[in-house]
Design an enzyme around this catalytic site. Structure first.
Site, PDB file in Angstrom:
ATOM      1  N   HIS A  23      -1.693   4.670  -7.210  1.00  0.00           N
ATOM      2  CA  HIS A  23      -0.256   4.982  -7.384  1.00  0.00           C
ATOM      3  C   HIS A  23       0.506   3.820  -8.004  1.00  0.00           C
ATOM      4  O   HIS A  23       1.612   3.987  -8.498  1.00  0.00           O
ATOM      5  CB  HIS A  23       0.377   5.320  -6.020  1.00  0.00           C
ATOM      6  CG  HIS A  23       0.011   6.684  -5.519  1.00  0.00           C
ATOM      7  ND1 HIS A  23       0.929   7.690  -5.375  1.00  0.00           N
ATOM      8  CD2 HIS A  23      -1.160   7.201  -5.143  1.00  0.00           C
ATOM      9  CE1 HIS A  23       0.316   8.776  -4.919  1.00  0.00           C
ATOM     10  NE2 HIS A  23      -0.962   8.497  -4.764  1.00  0.00           N
TER      11      HIS A  23
ATOM     12  N   ASP B 252      -6.650   7.089  -3.415  1.00  0.00           N
ATOM     13  CA  ASP B 252      -5.635   6.193  -3.994  1.00  0.00           C
ATOM     14  C   ASP B 252      -6.193   4.793  -4.249  1.00  0.00           C
ATOM     15  O   ASP B 252      -5.803   3.815  -3.605  1.00  0.00           O
ATOM     16  CB  ASP B 252      -4.412   6.119  -3.054  1.00  0.00           C
ATOM     17  CG  ASP B 252      -3.231   5.409  -3.706  1.00  0.00           C
ATOM     18  OD1 ASP B 252      -2.276   5.075  -2.976  1.00  0.00           O
ATOM     19  OD2 ASP B 252      -3.275   5.165  -4.927  1.00  0.00           O
TER      20      ASP B 252
ATOM     21  N   SER C 109       1.589  -2.353  -1.330  1.00  0.00           N
ATOM     22  CA  SER C 109       0.564  -1.375  -1.753  1.00  0.00           C
ATOM     23  C   SER C 109      -0.520  -2.052  -2.576  1.00  0.00           C
ATOM     24  O   SER C 109      -0.240  -2.929  -3.385  1.00  0.00           O
ATOM     25  CB  SER C 109       1.232  -0.288  -2.591  1.00  0.00           C
ATOM     26  OG  SER C 109       2.264   0.311  -1.845  1.00  0.00           O
TER      27      SER C 109
END
Ligand code: E7H
Length: 232
Positions: free
Chosen positions: A41, A89, A183
């Site tokens: 992402h 992801d 992230s």
């Protein structure tokens, strides 16, 4: 990182900052001399631009020995990743050249045995993500220790309501949590990378929404395949 503390400089020599035009976007970590693992992402708002990868850093802005910005030759998102959910992801980044390894730049071993980390195991996560609810971005690397939450608790309907697959894991998010910009960083348990901080935007620091990580072991074969093909 919410509720954590400044890391001791260069004790996490595998940490990477994925940057666009000099701005930190996501974390990542060195898994081989020419390869960084992060979250798929993280490429969502890059509109096709390639990341640059900062290795050997504690401060994002100050000059430091062995700190170096690498160009990226290839960015390979997992084929199963998509914008609608947290599945698969993962993002592999091939550096333009092999990273020069030294005291501040080292590879982090990844878990290859596909077995859940026991609940309540205390793992650590680090990043340059926001450190308060106003979205303050730190210049220095922050870290946090967090206990692993069982998938059953994490999947409770009042938590993530059965969206956590066997390829994901959770940590308790009460006050101390990952947040925007963390992230792609590693969840490290007993010195081994067990997970990657997911990059779906989620509320930070709320115990009702535990932190979600992509487990690495289920993807060991994919990672090996990409590296073998990429190294030619
Ligand atoms: N993982 C977490 O705990 C967490 C992530 C997160 C977040 N969003 C991101 O961090 C990114 C990650 C990449 C790159 C950038 C754009 C984006 N769409 C994709 C979203 C920033 C916002 C708010 C709270 C958050 N919490």
């Amino acid at each position: 990182i919410l509720g954590g503390y400044e890391a001791k400089p260069h004790l996490k020599p595998y940490m990477a900052s994925l940057q666009l035009d000099g701005q930190h976007i996501c974390g990542g970590f060195l898994i081989a001399k020419q390869w960084v693992l992060s979250a798929a992402h993280c490429t969502e708002e890059t509109d096709g631009k390639m990341f640059q990868v900062l290795l050997g850093a504690h401060s994002l802005t100050e000059p430091e020995p062995h700190k170096r910005l690498y160009r990226v030759r290839a960015q390979i998102p997992h084929p199963g990743s998509n914008i609608h959910n947290n599945k698969d992801d993962l993002l592999l980044l091939q550096l333009e050249e092999e990273a020069e390894l030294n005291a501040h730049v080292q590879v982090l071993p990844v878990q290859r045995e596909d077995r859940d980390v026991a609940p309540d195991t205390v793992c650590e996560v680090a990043g340059w993500g926001t450190i308060n609810h106003s979205g303050r971005r730190p210049d220095k690397l922050y870290q946090l220790e967090r206990p692993v939450l069982s998938r059953d608790v994490c999947n409770h309907r009042t938590r993530h309501d059965h969206t956590i697959t066997e390829k994901m894991m959770c940590t308790d998010s009460r006050r101390k949590d990952t947040c925007k910009g963390d992230s792609g960083g590693p969840l490290v348990c007993n010195g081994v990378a067990e997970g990657v901080v997911t990059a779906g935007s989620r509320v930070c620091g709320n115990y009702k929404k535990p932190a979600i990580y992509t487990r690495i072991a289920p993807y060991a074969a994919w990672i090996d395949g990409v590296i073998a093909a990429g190294d030619g």
